[in-house]
Each structure stands twice: as C-alpha cells, then as structure tokens.
Design an enzyme around this catalytic site. Structure first.
Site, PDB file in Angstrom:
ATOM      1  CE  LYS A  80      63.636  35.057  46.193  1.00  0.00           C
ATOM      2  NZ  LYS A  80      63.652  35.823  47.442  1.00  0.00           N
ATOM      3  N   GLY A 177      59.630  30.756  66.893  1.00  0.00           N
ATOM      4  CA  GLY A 177      60.883  30.667  66.130  1.00  0.00           C
ATOM      5  C   GLY A 177      61.858  31.738  66.609  1.00  0.00           C
ATOM      6  CB  VAL A 178      64.027  32.240  69.345  1.00  0.00           C
ATOM      7  CG1 VAL A 178      62.892  33.016  69.974  1.00  0.00           C
ATOM      8  CG2 VAL A 178      64.058  30.817  69.886  1.00  0.00           C
ATOM      9  N   GLY A 179      65.154  32.076  65.762  1.00  0.00           N
ATOM     10  CA  GLY A 179      66.358  31.987  64.927  1.00  0.00           C
ATOM     11  C   GLY A 179      66.931  33.380  64.743  1.00  0.00           C
ATOM     12  CG  HIS A 180      69.692  34.116  61.513  1.00  0.00           C
ATOM     13  ND1 HIS A 180      69.528  32.843  61.039  1.00  0.00           N
ATOM     14  CD2 HIS A 180      71.017  34.312  61.653  1.00  0.00           C
ATOM     15  CE1 HIS A 180      70.713  32.282  60.888  1.00  0.00           C
ATOM     16  NE2 HIS A 180      71.633  33.145  61.252  1.00  0.00           N
ATOM     17  CE1 TYR A 183      69.591  35.402  71.644  1.00  0.00           C
ATOM     18  CE2 TYR A 183      70.279  37.324  70.381  1.00  0.00           C
ATOM     19  CZ  TYR A 183      70.391  36.516  71.502  1.00  0.00           C
ATOM     20  OH  TYR A 183      71.288  36.848  72.490  1.00  0.00           O
TER      21      TYR A 183
HETATM   22  P1  NAD Z   1      66.006  31.014  60.913  1.00  0.00           P
HETATM   23  O1  NAD Z   1      66.073  29.737  60.160  1.00  0.00           O
HETATM   24  O2  NAD Z   1      67.249  31.629  61.425  1.00  0.00           O
HETATM   25  O3  NAD Z   1      65.014  30.845  62.165  1.00  0.00           O
HETATM   26  C1  NAD Z   1      63.810  30.152  62.110  1.00  0.00           C
HETATM   27  C2  NAD Z   1      63.634  29.468  63.466  1.00  0.00           C
HETATM   28  O4  NAD Z   1      62.348  28.868  63.485  1.00  0.00           O
HETATM   29  C3  NAD Z   1      64.649  28.368  63.741  1.00  0.00           C
HETATM   30  O5  NAD Z   1      65.227  28.555  65.017  1.00  0.00           O
HETATM   31  C4  NAD Z   1      63.808  27.091  63.671  1.00  0.00           C
HETATM   32  O6  NAD Z   1      64.295  26.085  64.540  1.00  0.00           O
HETATM   33  C5  NAD Z   1      62.459  27.598  64.102  1.00  0.00           C
HETATM   34  N1  NAD Z   1      61.319  26.781  63.695  1.00  0.00           N
HETATM   35  C6  NAD Z   1      61.121  26.081  62.550  1.00  0.00           C
HETATM   36  N2  NAD Z   1      59.926  25.470  62.565  1.00  0.00           N
HETATM   37  C7  NAD Z   1      59.348  25.796  63.741  1.00  0.00           C
HETATM   38  C8  NAD Z   1      58.117  25.480  64.363  1.00  0.00           C
HETATM   39  N3  NAD Z   1      57.222  24.670  63.776  1.00  0.00           N
HETATM   40  N4  NAD Z   1      57.846  25.981  65.585  1.00  0.00           N
HETATM   41  C9  NAD Z   1      58.724  26.788  66.214  1.00  0.00           C
HETATM   42  N5  NAD Z   1      59.923  27.124  65.671  1.00  0.00           N
HETATM   43  C10 NAD Z   1      60.229  26.620  64.471  1.00  0.00           C
HETATM   44  O7  NAD Z   1      65.215  32.027  59.967  1.00  0.00           O
HETATM   45  P2  NAD Z   1      65.165  33.620  60.067  1.00  0.00           P
HETATM   46  O8  NAD Z   1      66.204  34.198  59.190  1.00  0.00           O
HETATM   47  O9  NAD Z   1      65.128  34.006  61.500  1.00  0.00           O
HETATM   48  O10 NAD Z   1      63.759  33.914  59.394  1.00  0.00           O
HETATM   49  C11 NAD Z   1      62.545  33.652  60.079  1.00  0.00           C
HETATM   50  C12 NAD Z   1      61.379  33.893  59.132  1.00  0.00           C
HETATM   51  O11 NAD Z   1      61.376  35.258  58.700  1.00  0.00           O
HETATM   52  C13 NAD Z   1      61.411  33.046  57.865  1.00  0.00           C
HETATM   53  O12 NAD Z   1      60.085  32.739  57.518  1.00  0.00           O
HETATM   54  C14 NAD Z   1      62.006  33.986  56.828  1.00  0.00           C
HETATM   55  O13 NAD Z   1      61.569  33.681  55.524  1.00  0.00           O
HETATM   56  C15 NAD Z   1      61.425  35.323  57.277  1.00  0.00           C
HETATM   57  N6  NAD Z   1      62.247  36.472  56.888  1.00  0.00           N
HETATM   58  C16 NAD Z   1      63.536  36.571  57.305  1.00  0.00           C
HETATM   59  C17 NAD Z   1      64.297  37.677  56.950  1.00  0.00           C
HETATM   60  C18 NAD Z   1      65.721  37.826  57.430  1.00  0.00           C
HETATM   61  O14 NAD Z   1      66.262  38.938  57.369  1.00  0.00           O
HETATM   62  N7  NAD Z   1      66.349  36.786  57.948  1.00  0.00           N
HETATM   63  C19 NAD Z   1      63.741  38.682  56.145  1.00  0.00           C
HETATM   64  C20 NAD Z   1      62.392  38.566  55.743  1.00  0.00           C
HETATM   65  C21 NAD Z   1      61.660  37.453  56.121  1.00  0.00           C
END
Ligand code: NAD
Length: 353
Positions: A80, A177-180, A183
C-alpha cells in the site's frame, strides 16, 4: 511504536519513505509480503495529522492486502502507499508524475492503483511514468460492479450455511450505503427476488436507487429497529461494535465495507448471538480480482469467473471455522496464512528455468 519490532512481529518486508522537493510529494510505501508475487495495493492520499499516523495506516493496510490477495487466490502479495497531503491542494500533473517515477524506481516490487482521494484522472498521470499501475479507466475500469458481484456470491454462500439454501428469493436484506458498490449489489439482489431495504445519508443516492428498483427506504437512525435476515454494510467500517451489537436482530452480516468488526473480539460476540459473519476481505475482493486480471491480460469475463469463486472461498472459511472452533474472521486469516506458507514451501526446491 518501534517500527522494526512491529515489522518483525508481523513479517513485513519493506517500508519506504519518498519525497520530491519540487512538487512537495511526500509519502510512504509499505511492502508487507511478496511470497505470492509483487505487492499490489492502492495509493491513498490523506491529510494525516502526524507522520506516525500515516505509517501506522500504511502498515495496517498493506498487511490487509496480503491477506485479501492470498485468500482470493491471486499470485500477488500485499502492499500500500499513503501520500501525506491535502487532496484539495497538492494535486498537479507534476505531483502525480513524480509519484509515477518513484513507483517505477521500485522496479515492479510494488504495483499501485486508485484508492481514497486518488481518481482515474490522477492515475492517468501516474501511468505516464510507470508500468506498475492497474485499474485505469481504459483497461479494467470501475471495480465496484465486480466488488458487488463478490459480495452477492458471499451472501449466497452465507445463506447456504445459515439457512440450508443459497437461494435469495424472498430473503430480506438491508443494504447500508447505496454508493458505487451498494447500488450494484441492490441490482443483483432484486434480480434474484430478494426483498431489499436501503439506507443512505445522501438523499440523491436514495432517490436514484428507489427510482431504478423496488426497494424500501429506511432512515439511517432506524436500521437496526426492525427485523430482516441479512445486513449488508456497504458504507463505512466498524459497524459491529459494543453499541450496535445489542441491537442486532439479523442472522447474517455480509457487506462490502472494510474492517466491519471494530475489534477482533466483536467476531466472537456475533458468534455468541448466532449471527453468521462473512469476513469482509474475503467477500469484498471482487475489485482487486478485477484489476489483477490486467496483469494477466484484461478480460472482463475471466475476471467475473474468478470473482464468482468467492462463493467457494466463503464456504471454505465457514468449514475451517467449524472444524477448528474459531470465528470466520480467524478462519479467513488462517486460510491466507496457509496458502502463503505452502506456496513458499513448494518454491523451496531448485528448478532450472
Ligand atoms: P461510495 O462512497 O461510493 O458509497 C458509500 C455510500 O455510503 C455513499 O452513498 C454514502 O453516502 C453512504 N454512507 C456514508 N455513511 C453512511 C451512513 N452512516 N449510513 C448510510 N450510508 C452512508 O463507496 P463504495 O465504493 O460503494 O464503497 C463502499 C464500501 O465498500 C467502503 O467501505 C469501501 O471501502 C468498501 N469497498 C469498496 C470497493 C470498491 O470496489 N468500490 C472494494 C472493496 C471495499
């Protein structure tokens, strides 16, 4: 913290400081273990309050990558990089290219990718100066659908373990959490006929998911107040802690968030309550499996095939946990350590190449 003592305790290989006086680039790379192959792990840009805080973070994250990559069956080790600085101030073409040149100087022992506060555009500059970078838009692209796919397969394996069937039809799931990732996970769950509840702090994320799929929105303050079978944390870590555990009514916890357990002992607390925990780094490895495919020659179908293997890994983890009377989190660590150990051993004999 005495860094050499810490490195000796957890088997670290290398901790490297770098600095560029022209651009102010300042950071630390940690290479934890390269038994399986070059160390792969993203670059995080963060305004750390102290240098020690940055070093502690990079040590912890690099070791985490070794375990994640090992359990995923990838031929890469764990590493990292953390960059110390304010993401709104430090970024420039020269900054990223200086970083790229530094990565190149490590001669392939470390391969970088995006992480917190580093964007695809930033990485385009890094790629101008180094071959040791993956996860670019023009190759494997957004890892989130692959991460969601891995969580989906982890959830099906968890259902088989807990309910005796891997079918998600009619199962009740709360996605926090319905981000990347969240969703894309909702999409897969709805497609299988699960009844999905969603929660997010951002109204626009809720509006989007509710307009695309038949979901029920739950206020963030109420997520543990009603009954559902599966909790999928896809927002932030440490959601399993002393305050939340007494409120849990669900049977399975399986989501994309990293470091779901605030402390190791919380894994045993879940066990006591009969809640099955699918270890975070096993089920959220879809993204790294996808970028790893770039090293072999990118093929999205091949990446998907490998991500689907998370199903079998999760079942292996549960089996090891039962056989040894340990938590799934400990069983996952054991699986990673064992793979590294046997691969190191089989390479012990001399073969002319
Ligand atoms: P993102 O930022 O796109 O989505 C996170 C979502 O969570 C956002 O919509 C945000 O508004 C919401 N959120 C934040 N705090 C919240 C709360 N207290 N209650 C409800 N919702 C809340 O992130 P992502 O890329 O979707 O990743 C989500 C998680 O998965 C993170 O912890 C990330 O470290 C982990 N992760 C992601 C990936 C990846 O490929 N993107 C890979 C491994 C792990």
């Amino acid at each position: 913290m005495n860094k050499f003592d810490y490195m000796a305790k957890y088997g670290y290989e290398q901790l490297i400081y770098f600095y560029d006086k022209e651009t102010g680039l300042k950071g630390v790379t940690c290479i934890h273990d390269t038994t399986l192959g070059p160390a792969l792990g993203g670059t995080r840009l963060w305004n750390y309050a102290t240098e020690d805080e940055a070093v502690e973070d990079v040590l912890r994250l690099a070791r985490g990558m070794t375990y994640k990559n090992a359990v995923a069956g990838l031929n890469i080790g764990g590493g990292k990089t953390v960059l110390i600085g304010d993401a709104d101030k430090v970024k420039s073409e020269a900054y990223w290219r200086a970083f790229g040149r530094y990565v190149q100087s490590l001669n392939g022992r470390y391969i970088t990718a995006e992480d917190v506060n580093t964007s695809p555009d930033d990485m385009e500059y890094v790629a101008m100066e180094t071959n040791y970078i993956v996860g670019l838009t023009k190759t494997s692209g957004d890892p989130s659908p692959f991460t969601a796919l891995g969580v989906y397969w982890g959830m099906r394996a968890s259902c088989l373990e807990k309910f005796g069937s891997n079918d998600l039809k009619g199962r009740t799931v709360l996605v926090q959490g319905v981000g990347h990732v969240g969703y894309n996970l909702v999409k897969l769950l709805v497609n299988d006929g699960a009844k999905v509840y969603v929660s997010d702090i951002k109204q626009e994320k809720l509006d989007k998911v509710a307009s695309d799929f038949p979901v029920t929105i739950v206020p963030t303050t109420d997520i543990f107040a009603f009954e559902y079978e599966i909790f999928a944390p896809c927002a932030m870590g440490a959601v399993v802690n002393d305050q939340t555990i007494p409120q849990f009514k669900f049977k399975i916890i399986c989501g994309a968030a990293n470091n779901v357990l605030k402390e190791e002992r919380h894994g045993a607390e879940l066990e006591k309550r009969g809640i099955l925990y699918a270890p975070d780094y096993v089920i959220n490895a879809g993204g790294v499996i996808n970028v790893y495919q770039e090293i072999l020659g990118y093929d999205p179908n091949e990446a998907k095939r490998k991500v689907e293997k998370i199903y079998g890994k999760v079942l292996d983890v549960f089996k090891i946990a039962k056989e040894n009377n340990i938590t799934p989190a400990k069983a996952a660590d054991r699986l990673a350590e064992e793979r590294i150990r046997v691969i190191r051993n089989i390479r012990g004999n001399y073969i002319k190449r």
